[in-house]
Design an enzyme around this catalytic site. Structure first.
Site, PDB file in Angstrom:
ATOM      1  N   ASN A   1       0.849  -1.182   0.000  1.00 15.61           N
ATOM      2  CA  ASN A   1       0.000   0.000   0.000  1.00 15.61           C
ATOM      3  C   ASN A   1       0.893   1.243   0.000  1.00 15.61           C
ATOM      4  OD1 ASN A   1      -1.778   2.041   0.453  1.00 15.61           O
ATOM      5  ND2 ASN A   1      -2.541   1.271   2.418  1.00 15.61           N
TER       6      ASN A   1
ATOM      7  N   TYR B   1       2.770   4.267   5.720  1.00 13.27           N
ATOM      8  CA  TYR B   1       4.183   4.193   6.122  1.00 13.27           C
ATOM      9  C   TYR B   1       4.532   2.739   6.408  1.00 13.27           C
ATOM     10  CZ  TYR B   1       3.995   9.261   6.482  1.00 13.27           C
ATOM     11  OH  TYR B   1       3.848  10.599   6.191  1.00 13.27           O
ATOM     12  N   HIS B   2       5.784   2.387   6.132  1.00 10.85           N
ATOM     13  CA  HIS B   2       6.185   0.981   6.213  1.00 10.85           C
ATOM     14  C   HIS B   2       7.491   0.788   6.967  1.00 10.85           C
ATOM     15  CE1 HIS B   2       3.215  -0.554   3.344  1.00 10.85           C
ATOM     16  NE2 HIS B   2       3.341   0.609   2.754  1.00 10.85           N
ATOM     17  N   SER B   3       7.694  -0.449   7.404  1.00 14.30           N
ATOM     18  CA  SER B   3       8.972  -0.805   8.022  1.00 14.30           C
ATOM     19  C   SER B   3      10.048  -0.901   6.939  1.00 14.30           C
ATOM     20  CB  SER B   3       8.848  -2.150   8.733  1.00 14.30           C
ATOM     21  OG  SER B   3       8.669  -3.166   7.770  1.00 14.30           O
TER      22      SER B   3
ATOM     23  N   GLU C   1      11.957  -3.437   6.296  1.00 13.96           N
ATOM     24  CA  GLU C   1      11.856  -4.727   5.608  1.00 13.96           C
ATOM     25  C   GLU C   1      10.815  -4.654   4.490  1.00 13.96           C
ATOM     26  OE1 GLU C   1      11.857  -4.373   8.948  1.00 13.96           O
ATOM     27  OE2 GLU C   1      13.927  -5.091   9.128  1.00 13.96           O
TER      28      GLU C   1
ATOM     29  N   PHE D   1      17.422   1.968 -12.689  1.00 16.64           N
ATOM     30  CA  PHE D   1      16.487   1.886 -13.819  1.00 16.64           C
ATOM     31  C   PHE D   1      17.298   2.146 -15.086  1.00 16.64           C
ATOM     32  CE2 PHE D   1      14.297   3.500 -10.085  1.00 16.64           C
ATOM     33  CZ  PHE D   1      13.265   2.580  -9.951  1.00 16.64           C
TER      34      PHE D   1
ATOM     35  N   HIS E   1      17.788  11.788   6.351  1.00 10.23           N
ATOM     36  CA  HIS E   1      17.381  12.088   7.729  1.00 10.23           C
ATOM     37  C   HIS E   1      16.222  11.160   8.077  1.00 10.23           C
ATOM     38  CE1 HIS E   1      19.262  16.320   7.407  1.00 10.23           C
ATOM     39  NE2 HIS E   1      20.078  15.488   8.014  1.00 10.23           N
TER      40      HIS E   1
ATOM     41  N   GLU F   1      12.279  11.767   8.637  1.00  9.88           N
ATOM     42  CA  GLU F   1      11.503  12.443   7.595  1.00  9.88           C
ATOM     43  C   GLU F   1      10.780  11.403   6.735  1.00  9.88           C
ATOM     44  OE1 GLU F   1      14.495  15.048   5.900  1.00  9.88           O
ATOM     45  OE2 GLU F   1      14.857  15.963   7.843  1.00  9.88           O
TER      46      GLU F   1
ATOM     47  N   ARG G   1       8.003   2.956  -8.131  1.00  8.25           N
ATOM     48  CA  ARG G   1       6.921   2.281  -8.871  1.00  8.25           C
ATOM     49  C   ARG G   1       6.447   3.142 -10.038  1.00  8.25           C
ATOM     50  NH1 ARG G   1       5.276  -2.848  -9.657  1.00  8.25           N
ATOM     51  NH2 ARG G   1       5.522  -3.346  -7.441  1.00  8.25           N
ATOM     52  N   LYS G   2       6.470   4.452  -9.831  1.00  4.08           N
ATOM     53  CA  LYS G   2       6.016   5.372 -10.884  1.00  4.08           C
ATOM     54  C   LYS G   2       6.953   5.300 -12.099  1.00  4.08           C
ATOM     55  CE  LYS G   2       3.479   8.803 -12.414  1.00  4.08           C
ATOM     56  NZ  LYS G   2       2.199   8.408 -13.043  1.00  4.08           N
TER      57      LYS G   2
ATOM     58  N   ARG H   1      17.178  11.659  13.841  1.00  2.00           N
ATOM     59  CA  ARG H   1      17.539  12.253  12.547  1.00  2.00           C
ATOM     60  C   ARG H   1      18.836  11.675  11.980  1.00  2.00           C
ATOM     61  NH1 ARG H   1      18.005  17.904  10.326  1.00  2.00           N
ATOM     62  NH2 ARG H   1      20.195  18.396  10.023  1.00  2.00           N
TER      63      ARG H   1
ATOM     64  N   HIS I   1      14.139  15.617   1.239  1.00  3.83           N
ATOM     65  CA  HIS I   1      13.967  15.783   2.683  1.00  3.83           C
ATOM     66  C   HIS I   1      12.532  16.228   2.972  1.00  3.83           C
ATOM     67  CE1 HIS I   1      18.329  16.031   3.972  1.00  3.83           C
ATOM     68  NE2 HIS I   1      18.437  16.054   2.660  1.00  3.83           N
TER      69      HIS I   1
END
Lengths: 310, 93
Positions: free
Chosen positions: A9, A13-15, A17, A53, A70, A73, A85-86, A128, A197
């Protein structure tokens, strides 16, 4: 398509891993376009991954996109992975990205400071710096955006290891910084370096260590203004544009000053969305709009680089 | 895990150099345990600072006594963090 590809998704926000898995998945989904490369290991021995890419061979003119130096952020890492992905989904479908990738390579590092990122998720949300330790010094970490060899330890960086802006014991002391420096120097054909940032809605270019204008000031300023205009066209998000020094403050040892001084002319740094109301806690529902608007600005810069190869 | 219960984030506006100097005094007051997210630089840029609950009264009185305009941009930092954690858990998997 970008919102939810497979199990990932992009509006959350993700870990670390999960981000690393998604980088791997992008490389697996587009084997002829994307590959995940390990360019080193962090202080705590986590892999430092870059997505490359490319549609060609050899060291073609290249663009470096850097996010998450940092760690707190989070919108920058989230934007970085969306951009990955874009890029793959636009190639072959959107003319400007297609023509850029037909001639150039893009390298994207969505998590430039993985130790700090994990620490910000598990111990202190507002961490940070890196997590490096120097024997005899109690405080942990170095500001990785004061650690580059560009007027190192000059104005706008701190000698105090406990400061948020500590420059570190020597230039490139941080393995996270040195790995990028070595990679870029070994490659030798980077034309652009863009650091991402948050927060405060700024688009800046060199210098940070001095208020003297860079020799390409007029061109960088013009490109940055066009990029900020494109960004604002989507949701009206307003950015200020200018050199780091006069736009925020003097800061020595920054990534884009190092890039510029090492011959990478198109050096820019973003401070993404939020006027301060959320600090480093931009609500997840704003990840996609932020990434989308940032992408418009990035495209302006990347197209300009492509049309002005040197 | 570090908690931020009762911490607030202040957004402070600075009008001129004199106010900037006053604010820099605040930056150097280590006993207040402030965390500046955006430091005082120029009068055009506002300052964002995390104020722990133990320093709230002192900081407010410092700002008010020197005529520094401020607003509270985050009322309870830990509440926002809890929300973020909840959202991340919800989105996992």
């Amino acid at each position: 398509k970008e919102r939810n590809n497979g199990n990932f998704n992009y509006g959350a926000y993700h870990s670390l891993e999960e981000l690393y898995q998604e980088m791997d998945r992008i490389a697996s989904d587009y084997p002829n376009l994307a590959s995940r490369q390990e360019i080193g290991r962090s202080f705590e021995k986590r892999p430092l991954y870059v997505l490359k890419f490319s549609t060609g061979k050899g060291k073609r003119p290249a663009i470096w996109l850097n996010a998450g130096i940092h760690s707190r952020e989070w919108i920058s890492q989230a934007t970085g992975i969306w951009i990955a992905r874009k890029i793959v989904s636009d190639y072959g479908n959107e003319s400007s990205i297609t023509s850029i990738l037909d001639e150039m390579d893009i390298f994207l590092m969505p998590v430039a400071n993985p130790d700090g990122y994990v620490y910000s998720q598990t111990k202190n949300r507002f961490w940070r710096k890196t997590r490096s330790r120097v024997p005899g010094i109690q405080c942990v970490g170095v500001d990785p955006n004061r650690n580059w060899n560009a007027s190192f330890s000059g104005e706008g960086a701190s000698n105090d290891p406990c400061s948020e802006a500590y420059h570190g014991p020597k230039p490139h002391s941080e393995i996270e910084v040195k790995s990028v420096v070595d990679f870029i120097q070994n490659h030798g054909n980077f034309k652009s370096f863009i650091d991402i940032h948050s927060y405060s809605q700024l688009l800046m270019y060199p210098y940070g260590y001095t208020c003297k204008h860079p020799r390409d000031f007029a061109e960088l300023d013009q490109v940055a203004h066009r990029a900020a205009k494109a960004l604002a066209s989507l949701y009206g998000t307003s950015y200020r544009v200018g050199p780091i020094c006069s736009t925020i403050y003097m800061a020595s040892g920054s990534s884009i000053d190092w890039a510029y001084e090492n011959g990478i002319k198109y050096a820019f740094t973003f401070e993404l969305r939020d006027t301060g109301h959320y600090g480093f806690l931009l609500p997840a529902q704003q990840i996609l709009p932020t990434a989308e608007e940032t992408w418009l600005a990035l495209k302006v810069i990347m197209k300009h680089v492509h049309h002005h190869l040197y | 895990k570090e908690k931020f219960n009762g911490h607030q984030v202040f957004q402070i506006k600075v009008r001129d150099g004199e106010q900037m100097n006053k604010l820099n005094e605040l930056v150097n007051m280590e006993n207040f345990k402030l965390n500046f997210w955006k430091l005082p630089t120029t009068p055009k840029r506002s300052v964002d600072v995390v104020v722990p609950s133990s320093s709230l009264k002192l900081v407010k009185s410092f700002l008010e006594s020197h005529g520094l305009e401020y607003s509270i941009s985050i009322e309870d930092l830990q509440a926002l963090l809890d929300e973020e954690i909840k959202e991340m858990k919800h989105n996992r998997g």
